[in-house]
Motif scaffolding. Structure first.
Motif, PDB file in Angstrom:
ATOM      1  N   ASP A  46      77.608 -94.442-119.902  1.00 38.86           N
ATOM      2  CA  ASP A  46      77.327 -94.000-118.337  1.00 38.86           C
ATOM      3  C   ASP A  46      77.214 -95.212-117.558  1.00 38.86           C
ATOM      4  OD1 ASP A  46      76.259 -92.231-116.395  1.00 38.86           O
ATOM      5  OD2 ASP A  46      74.814 -94.085-115.988  1.00 38.86           O
ATOM      6  N   GLN A  57      81.120 -96.694-117.596  1.00 38.83           N
ATOM      7  CA  GLN A  57      82.160 -95.905-116.715  1.00 38.83           C
ATOM      8  C   GLN A  57      81.523 -96.192-115.139  1.00 38.83           C
ATOM      9  OE1 GLN A  57      81.320 -91.963-118.355  1.00 38.83           O
ATOM     10  NE2 GLN A  57      82.936 -91.968-119.800  1.00 38.83           N
ATOM     11  N   ASN A  58      80.450 -95.903-114.916  1.00 38.77           N
ATOM     12  CA  ASN A  58      80.228 -96.241-113.687  1.00 38.77           C
ATOM     13  C   ASN A  58      80.452 -97.744-112.896  1.00 38.77           C
ATOM     14  OD1 ASN A  58      78.628 -93.572-112.140  1.00 38.77           O
ATOM     15  ND2 ASN A  58      78.401 -93.728-114.559  1.00 38.77           N
ATOM     16  N   GLU A 101      83.991 -97.561-112.179  1.00 36.74           N
ATOM     17  CA  GLU A 101      84.533 -96.828-111.069  1.00 36.74           C
ATOM     18  C   GLU A 101      83.812 -97.577-109.775  1.00 36.74           C
ATOM     19  OE1 GLU A 101      82.465 -93.138-111.576  1.00 36.74           O
ATOM     20  OE2 GLU A 101      83.734 -92.391-113.267  1.00 36.74           O
TER      21      GLU A 101
END
Length: 324
Positions: free
Chosen positions: A315, A318-319, A322
């Motif tokens: 998590d 991935q963030n 992004e």
């Protein structure tokens, strides 16, 4: 069959004004208060070389307490064929890696099906030892390493080593919130004033010290490595909750799951369904109670806790991508 036990300790300054029975309950926590009081009344306790039978005698700090008694075999518990993950064993000690859900000692609500029952099945001679040789405990849903004595000499020496902080215990945990640096929590822990099964920070509690450092930071959680200086009931759980970073999944001190913003449904589900404290005794190091050899054991984090850590790591990665 009775076994001899001989222990000597110096009364800490923190016991100033306390009664003898209260003081030795603090100094020798591996024996019940009732048993210790019986030993005082039977003349098995001396203060500065003088035998006393006065349980209410006041202490000032600095007194030398000698405990010289015989231990009878305790209440009979049934051996049960419960699998133990034995990491190490010799004639004097064994080290186990306890799974989640296994209670260490029979008690209210858990009359059997415990580590103690399993030990009696594994080695029937454990029946001759107090608590079947159990020296320290882990909470029911805390996993990891525990040392157990197989002889009265080994048990006496291990209890003494624990009292003198000569046994090193390290834990891994996943805590709620973002922690930027490690530190120390030095706060006394005692029974909660109104919730019988809870522990709490209380000035009347026993000295409790937990060292912690950050192993990995996620978006809204932190993976920790912790070392116990003392070993109170629920110590890590209470200390982490006290500094507003309760352990993930802790049903008593943790509160609701706290997923990070825009977390995947998979991560949310994992956090919702993780119903035990994310705490694992990962390293145990001690001097062998008979040979004096320094011995160290490691136990990898169990699958359920590793799954949470992996999901939180993914998590965060991935963030980060992004946001970049």
């Amino acid at each position: 069959m009775a076994e001899k036990i001989q222990l000597q300790e110096v009364v800490p300054d923190s016991c100033l004004g306390k009664r003898l029975d209260q003081t030795i309950a603090q100094m020798f926590p591996d024996f019940s208060r009732s048993r210790l009081k019986d030993w005082i009344l039977a003349g098995n306790v001396s203060v500065n070389g003088e035998v006393t039978t006065k349980a209410r005698e006041k202490m000032y700090g600095g007194e030398v307490i000698n405990l010289d008694a015989e231990i009878e075999a305790e209440v009979h518990f049934e051996p049960q064929d419960i699998e133990l993950n034995i990491v190490y064993e010799d004639d004097d000690i064994l080290v186990i890696n306890k799974p989640a859900g296994l209670v260490v000692h029979p008690g209210a609500g858990n009359p059997d099906g415990t580590v103690l029952n399993a030990l009696l099945h594994h080695n029937p001679d454990q029946e001759n030892l107090p608590r079947a040789g159990i020296v320290h405990r882990l909470d029911k849903d805390t996993t990891g390493l525990m040392v157990v004595a197989k002889t009265i000499a080994a048990q006496t020496n291990l209890v003494d080593a624990l009292q003198h902080r000569e046994i090193t215990r390290e834990y891994e945990a996943i805590a709620n919130g973002i922690m930027t640096a490690g530190g120390v929590v030095d706060e006394p822990i005692g029974r909660h004033p109104s919730k019988r099964t809870h522990m709490a920070i209380t000035m009347s509690g026993r000295p409790s010290v937990t060292h912690y450092r950050v192993a990995e930071k996620y978006r809204l959680h932190t993976r920790l490595r912790l070392r116990l200086e003392t070993g109170r009931t629920h110590q890590i759980r209470v200390h982490m909750a006290h500094i507003a970073h309760p352990l993930v999944g802790d049903p008593v001190y943790g509160g609701r799951p706290r997923p990070p913003k825009n977390a995947s449904e998979e991560l949310r589900e994992l956090l919702r369904n993780f119903r035990r404290q994310a705490l694992h005794a990962t390293m145990l190091s001690l001097y062998h109670p008979i040979t004096g050899e320094l011995m160290t054991w490691h136990a990898p984090v169990p699958d359920d806790m590793q799954e949470i850590a992996d999901a939180l790591h993914l998590d965060a990665q991935q963030n980060m991508v992004e946001e970049y």
